[in-house]
Design an enzyme around this catalytic site. Structure first.
Site, mmCIF file in Angstrom:
data_model
loop_
_atom_site.group_PDB
_atom_site.id
_atom_site.type_symbol
_atom_site.label_atom_id
_atom_site.label_comp_id
_atom_site.label_asym_id
_atom_site.label_seq_id
_atom_site.Cartn_x
_atom_site.Cartn_y
_atom_site.Cartn_z
ATOM 1 N N GLY A 111 0.839 -1.193 0.000
ATOM 2 C CA GLY A 111 0.000 0.000 0.000
ATOM 3 C C GLY A 111 0.876 1.247 0.000
ATOM 4 O O GLY A 111 2.089 1.173 0.165
ATOM 5 N N ASP A 119 -2.350 -7.589 7.017
ATOM 6 C CA ASP A 119 -3.770 -7.286 6.812
ATOM 7 C C ASP A 119 -4.212 -7.712 5.410
ATOM 8 O O ASP A 119 -3.768 -8.738 4.907
ATOM 9 C CB ASP A 119 -4.053 -5.810 7.115
ATOM 10 C CG ASP A 119 -3.391 -4.846 6.139
ATOM 11 O OD1 ASP A 119 -2.363 -5.189 5.537
ATOM 12 O OD2 ASP A 119 -3.918 -3.719 5.969
ATOM 13 N N GLY A 138 -0.586 -4.643 0.375
ATOM 14 C CA GLY A 138 -1.750 -4.276 -0.433
ATOM 15 C C GLY A 138 -1.789 -4.953 -1.798
ATOM 16 O O GLY A 138 -2.866 -5.206 -2.347
ATOM 17 N N GLU A 172 4.740 -7.004 7.362
ATOM 18 C CA GLU A 172 4.212 -5.892 8.176
ATOM 19 C C GLU A 172 4.710 -5.862 9.611
ATOM 20 O O GLU A 172 4.845 -4.785 10.201
ATOM 21 C CB GLU A 172 2.670 -5.939 8.174
ATOM 22 C CG GLU A 172 2.039 -5.572 6.843
ATOM 23 C CD GLU A 172 2.072 -6.701 5.824
ATOM 24 O OE1 GLU A 172 1.741 -6.458 4.662
ATOM 25 O OE2 GLU A 172 2.442 -7.843 6.189
#
Length: 347
Positions: free
Chosen positions: A68, A146, A115, A138
């Site tokens: 992301g 996520d 992402g 992460e």
């Protein structure tokens, strides 16, 4: 075809296929809010379009997508306006891809993380080339795996998903195929042929069978057995104990333990709970759980410290708070999973 997204993402109709191309190669195709909204809009349109038999997602440049747009998240959060709406839309998109009613083929060449994983690995066909590298790193930046990782990673055999979540280590296409992350492996040079075949026939199974090349797993059996032994323990404490006992004589255990100890202790504790919980949750339930965690992470310390150390003051050592795994209590972990009340993620 204009679904938005400006010059960051391109949409085309090629024969029977709706084709999505990520077009931010200079930013390693990091996913932005406008890309998320545009892709979701395209999927809604193509799902209803009888002329579209399948969707293909690919990327320009050396990376599929390195994650992301994390710097934007950092800056907005530091300014007191954490971009919760971006994550809400991203998580809705991840859930939409998982239940998309037509074949969804991701052609993954180069690195795919964070992402980028969310817009590729929830589809029906996850195709990786010899240049592909997968990681969910992460916990190394004080965040958590996520974009549906709590749905994706528990399904991998031999506790491989928990190992990937807690270390953030990269794997190549053989390990991805063996573990079930990838459904097909092809040569990078065959991507244009695969795309042409998909556009012509609309039949991913027969096209991908024709181009399939077998990839042997890169991680050797003794290491896979060690991963299964250490990461299938009933608790995080037991897993760490198992690694510590083995580390005396085993280089893999020593190295893995050392890696985990550099990660955010809070992130490690949360990721263990999250991946464990994901084993029994639906994709939608996973996304609601991740949205709860996200809101707490963006209000905490370690995410901003992790980004500072990795990107702002490149290469500096993050100062995590709390400092060790033992300092993160159960009540602190519980707080990440508590209901958001009226702010729960709507799907």
């Amino acid at each position: 075809m204009d679904f938005g997204g400006g010059d960051e993402i391109r949409f085309e109709r090629l024969g029977r296929a709706g084709v999505v191309t990520l077009t931010r190669p200079q930013a390693l195709n990091a996913v932005t809010h406008s890309m998320v909204k545009a892709l979701d809009k395209a999927l809604h349109a193509w799902e209803r379009d009888p002329g579209v038999d399948l969707v293909v997602v690919k990327a320009d440049g050396r990376a599929f997508s390195a994650g992301g747009d994390i710097l934007h998240v950092y800056e907005a959060g530091r300014a007191g306006k954490p971009p919760v709406d971006f994550f809400a839309d991203e998580y809705r998109l991840n859930a939409h891809i998982a239940r998309f009613r037509k074949p969804y083929v991701a052609l993954i060449n180069g690195i795919v993380m964070g992402g980028g994983v969310g817009i590729s690995f929830h589809g029906s066909h996850r195709v990786m080339t010899e240049n592909a590298q997968f990681a969910m790193p992460e916990v190394g930046i004080g965040f958590f795996p996520d974009v549906g990782a709590s749905h994706l990673l528990p399904d991998l055999g031999g506790s491989f998903g928990m190992y990937l979540a807690l270390t953030g280590n990269r794997i190549r296409y053989g390990d991805a195929l063996w573990s079930g992350l990838a459904t097909h492996t092809i040569k990078a040079e065959d991507q244009p042929g695969v795309l042409a075949g998909l556009a012509e026939t609309g039949d991913p199974e027969s096209v991908l069978r024709g181009y399939f090349v077998s990839a042997s797993r890169e991680t050797e059996r003794p290491t896979l057995e060690a991963i299964a032994r250490h990461f299938s323990q009933p608790s995080l404490g037991d897993a760490i104990d198992s690694l510590e006992r083995a580390a005396v004589a085993d280089e893999f255990a020593a190295k893995t333990l050392a890696t985990i100890k550099t990660r955010s202790p809070t992130s490690i504790r949360v990721a263990w709970r999250q991946i464990s919980a994901g084993q029994t949750l639906s994709m939608d339930e996973c996304m609601r759980m991740e949205f709860r965690i996200l809101n707490r992470m963006l209000a905490g310390h370690d995410f901003y410290e992790g980004i500072r150390a990795a990107i702002i003051d490149k290469g500096s050592v993050p100062q995590w708070r709390p400092v060790g795994l033992d300092a993160v209590g159960d009540a602190q972990v519980d707080a990440y999973f508590a209901s958001l009340g009226e702010r729960e993620l709507e799907l």
